[in-house]
Design a protein around this motif. Structure first.
Motif, PDB file in Angstrom:
ATOM      1  N   ASN A  78       2.932  79.119  50.278  1.00  0.00           N
ATOM      2  CA  ASN A  78       2.165  78.252  49.377  1.00  0.00           C
ATOM      3  C   ASN A  78       2.335  76.784  49.771  1.00  0.00           C
ATOM      4  O   ASN A  78       1.383  76.001  49.712  1.00  0.00           O
ATOM      5  CB  ASN A  78       2.588  78.466  47.930  1.00  0.00           C
ATOM      6  CG  ASN A  78       1.935  79.678  47.326  1.00  0.00           C
ATOM      7  OD1 ASN A  78       0.754  79.920  47.530  1.00  0.00           O
ATOM      8  ND2 ASN A  78       2.696  80.467  46.598  1.00  0.00           N
ATOM      9  N   GLU A  79       3.539  76.416  50.183  1.00  0.00           N
ATOM     10  CA  GLU A  79       3.780  75.055  50.662  1.00  0.00           C
ATOM     11  C   GLU A  79       2.930  74.779  51.899  1.00  0.00           C
ATOM     12  O   GLU A  79       2.329  73.717  52.037  1.00  0.00           O
ATOM     13  CB  GLU A  79       5.268  74.909  50.992  1.00  0.00           C
ATOM     14  CG  GLU A  79       5.694  73.572  51.540  1.00  0.00           C
ATOM     15  CD  GLU A  79       7.172  73.588  51.918  1.00  0.00           C
ATOM     16  OE1 GLU A  79       7.490  73.054  52.998  1.00  0.00           O
ATOM     17  OE2 GLU A  79       7.997  74.125  51.158  1.00  0.00           O
ATOM     18  N   MET A  80       2.871  75.738  52.800  1.00  0.00           N
ATOM     19  CA  MET A  80       2.056  75.590  54.007  1.00  0.00           C
ATOM     20  C   MET A  80       0.574  75.471  53.658  1.00  0.00           C
ATOM     21  O   MET A  80      -0.157  74.712  54.287  1.00  0.00           O
ATOM     22  CB  MET A  80       2.294  76.770  54.954  1.00  0.00           C
ATOM     23  CG  MET A  80       3.672  76.749  55.609  1.00  0.00           C
ATOM     24  SD  MET A  80       4.091  78.287  56.484  1.00  0.00           S
ATOM     25  CE  MET A  80       2.852  78.306  57.796  1.00  0.00           C
ATOM     26  N   LEU A  81       0.125  76.209  52.638  1.00  0.00           N
ATOM     27  CA  LEU A  81      -1.290  76.136  52.233  1.00  0.00           C
ATOM     28  C   LEU A  81      -1.663  74.758  51.697  1.00  0.00           C
ATOM     29  O   LEU A  81      -2.828  74.377  51.730  1.00  0.00           O
ATOM     30  CB  LEU A  81      -1.592  77.192  51.164  1.00  0.00           C
ATOM     31  CG  LEU A  81      -1.824  78.601  51.657  1.00  0.00           C
ATOM     32  CD1 LEU A  81      -1.913  79.568  50.474  1.00  0.00           C
ATOM     33  CD2 LEU A  81      -3.075  78.689  52.505  1.00  0.00           C
ATOM     34  N   ARG A  82      -0.707  74.023  51.190  1.00  0.00           N
ATOM     35  CA  ARG A  82      -0.968  72.697  50.640  1.00  0.00           C
ATOM     36  C   ARG A  82      -0.773  71.578  51.666  1.00  0.00           C
ATOM     37  O   ARG A  82      -1.010  70.407  51.359  1.00  0.00           O
ATOM     38  CB  ARG A  82      -0.068  72.449  49.423  1.00  0.00           C
ATOM     39  CG  ARG A  82      -0.415  73.303  48.227  1.00  0.00           C
ATOM     40  CD  ARG A  82       0.368  72.897  46.982  1.00  0.00           C
ATOM     41  NE  ARG A  82       1.807  72.866  47.192  1.00  0.00           N
ATOM     42  CZ  ARG A  82       2.634  73.892  47.037  1.00  0.00           C
ATOM     43  NH1 ARG A  82       2.160  75.059  46.658  1.00  0.00           N
ATOM     44  NH2 ARG A  82       3.932  73.764  47.235  1.00  0.00           N
ATOM     45  N   ASP A  83      -0.342  71.924  52.870  1.00  0.00           N
ATOM     46  CA  ASP A  83      -0.045  70.909  53.872  1.00  0.00           C
ATOM     47  C   ASP A  83      -1.332  70.294  54.423  1.00  0.00           C
ATOM     48  O   ASP A  83      -2.376  70.948  54.467  1.00  0.00           O
ATOM     49  CB  ASP A  83       0.768  71.529  55.014  1.00  0.00           C
ATOM     50  CG  ASP A  83       1.483  70.490  55.834  1.00  0.00           C
ATOM     51  OD1 ASP A  83       2.672  70.247  55.551  1.00  0.00           O
ATOM     52  OD2 ASP A  83       0.852  69.911  56.746  1.00  0.00           O
ATOM     53  N   LYS A  84      -1.264  69.064  54.870  1.00  0.00           N
ATOM     54  CA  LYS A  84      -2.435  68.402  55.458  1.00  0.00           C
ATOM     55  C   LYS A  84      -2.772  68.954  56.835  1.00  0.00           C
ATOM     56  O   LYS A  84      -3.895  68.811  57.313  1.00  0.00           O
ATOM     57  CB  LYS A  84      -2.234  66.897  55.525  1.00  0.00           C
ATOM     58  CG  LYS A  84      -1.093  66.476  56.410  1.00  0.00           C
ATOM     59  CD  LYS A  84      -0.877  64.983  56.405  1.00  0.00           C
ATOM     60  CE  LYS A  84       0.395  64.715  57.190  1.00  0.00           C
ATOM     61  NZ  LYS A  84       0.453  63.589  57.961  1.00  0.00           N
ATOM     62  N   ASN A  85      -1.824  69.628  57.482  1.00  0.00           N
ATOM     63  CA  ASN A  85      -2.032  70.185  58.820  1.00  0.00           C
ATOM     64  C   ASN A  85      -2.804  71.499  58.715  1.00  0.00           C
ATOM     65  O   ASN A  85      -2.334  72.469  58.131  1.00  0.00           O
ATOM     66  CB  ASN A  85      -0.668  70.405  59.491  1.00  0.00           C
ATOM     67  CG  ASN A  85      -0.772  70.907  60.911  1.00  0.00           C
ATOM     68  OD1 ASN A  85      -1.652  71.690  61.254  1.00  0.00           O
ATOM     69  ND2 ASN A  85       0.150  70.483  61.745  1.00  0.00           N
ATOM     70  N   SER A  86      -3.994  71.534  59.295  1.00  0.00           N
ATOM     71  CA  SER A  86      -4.849  72.726  59.186  1.00  0.00           C
ATOM     72  C   SER A  86      -4.227  73.944  59.869  1.00  0.00           C
ATOM     73  O   SER A  86      -4.466  75.075  59.443  1.00  0.00           O
ATOM     74  CB  SER A  86      -6.246  72.458  59.742  1.00  0.00           C
ATOM     75  OG  SER A  86      -6.182  72.194  61.124  1.00  0.00           O
ATOM     76  N   ASP A  87      -3.419  73.740  60.926  1.00  0.00           N
ATOM     77  CA  ASP A  87      -2.748  74.879  61.572  1.00  0.00           C
ATOM     78  C   ASP A  87      -1.783  75.568  60.617  1.00  0.00           C
ATOM     79  O   ASP A  87      -1.674  76.790  60.610  1.00  0.00           O
ATOM     80  CB  ASP A  87      -1.967  74.429  62.819  1.00  0.00           C
ATOM     81  CG  ASP A  87      -2.861  74.065  63.982  1.00  0.00           C
ATOM     82  OD1 ASP A  87      -3.991  74.586  64.056  1.00  0.00           O
ATOM     83  OD2 ASP A  87      -2.432  73.258  64.821  1.00  0.00           O
ATOM     84  N   LEU A  88      -1.084  74.782  59.816  1.00  0.00           N
ATOM     85  CA  LEU A  88      -0.160  75.368  58.846  1.00  0.00           C
ATOM     86  C   LEU A  88      -0.923  76.169  57.801  1.00  0.00           C
ATOM     87  O   LEU A  88      -0.535  77.290  57.454  1.00  0.00           O
ATOM     88  CB  LEU A  88       0.675  74.286  58.165  1.00  0.00           C
ATOM     89  CG  LEU A  88       2.017  73.970  58.813  1.00  0.00           C
ATOM     90  CD1 LEU A  88       1.861  73.458  60.215  1.00  0.00           C
ATOM     91  CD2 LEU A  88       2.794  73.002  57.960  1.00  0.00           C
ATOM     92  N   ARG A  89      -2.025  75.606  57.321  1.00  0.00           N
ATOM     93  CA  ARG A  89      -2.815  76.325  56.307  1.00  0.00           C
ATOM     94  C   ARG A  89      -3.379  77.618  56.884  1.00  0.00           C
ATOM     95  O   ARG A  89      -3.344  78.668  56.238  1.00  0.00           O
ATOM     96  CB  ARG A  89      -3.930  75.418  55.767  1.00  0.00           C
ATOM     97  CG  ARG A  89      -3.397  74.214  55.005  1.00  0.00           C
ATOM     98  CD  ARG A  89      -4.483  73.455  54.247  1.00  0.00           C
ATOM     99  NE  ARG A  89      -5.665  73.143  55.022  1.00  0.00           N
ATOM    100  CZ  ARG A  89      -5.815  72.057  55.782  1.00  0.00           C
ATOM    101  NH1 ARG A  89      -4.848  71.166  55.892  1.00  0.00           N
ATOM    102  NH2 ARG A  89      -6.944  71.851  56.434  1.00  0.00           N
TER     103      ARG A  89
END
Length: 167
Positions: A78-89
């Motif tokens: 969920n933290e990754m889904l909120r990140d500004k980095n599109s690769d993380l999402r």
């Protein structure tokens, strides 16, 4: 293959990547070696690399987390889904789809379809909603047919076709 060296091997690779005296060519090789470490035991180390200054390190860390996702990793994803980095999402979506899928994640995928700034992530969300036959996503998928990104429109149409039994 250095993956069998386990956590101590991964820590040694990360130490050398972060060492300013490691020659650039060696760093490139070591960064590539990150992809050889997969499994839930490596997630804490990869989590620390999600905000590394090198984008390739970040991408490989996100891929490793998605590959090793398991129950209990929901907060991290969920933290990754909120990140500004599109690769993380993108990798968070893949990790959830591949390892943790359940109806509780439908709202996350609909939200990604409707609001992720990256067209690739919106298209992935549409594809997964169709592949998982999420009938409650039909309205969001129909709205995505008007998305400014042709890839998203195509994925949404494919998902609707799947829901309609055309595939």
């Amino acid at each position: 293959d250095i993956g069998p060296f386990g956590q101590p091997g991964l820590e040694a690779v990360v130490r050398e990547i972060n060492n300013s005296s490691t020659p650039a060519g060696d760093k490139d090789y070591l960064i590539g070696a990150l992809g050889q470490f997969h499994g839930p035991e490596f997630v804490p180390t990869f989590r620390q690399l999600l905000h590394h200054h090198n984008r390739i390190v970040v991408r490989l860390a996100a891929e490793a987390i998605a590959h090793g996702a398991k129950a209990g990793d929901e907060a991290l994803l969920n933290e990754m889904l909120r990140d500004k980095n599109s690769d993380l999402r993108w990798n968070a979506l893949r990790g959830i789809e591949t390892h943790l899928w359940g109806n509780q994640y439908v709202p996350l995928f609909i939200h990604s379809l409707q609001s992720d700034p990256d067209g690739g992530n919106r298209a992935l969300a549409a594809h997964v909603l169709g592949e998982k036959k999420v009938m409650s996503a039909r309205t969001a998928l129909q709205a995505a047919l008007k998305d400014g990104d042709g890839f998203v429109r195509s994925a949404a149409q494919g998902a609707i076709n799947t829901l309609d039994g055309k595939y």
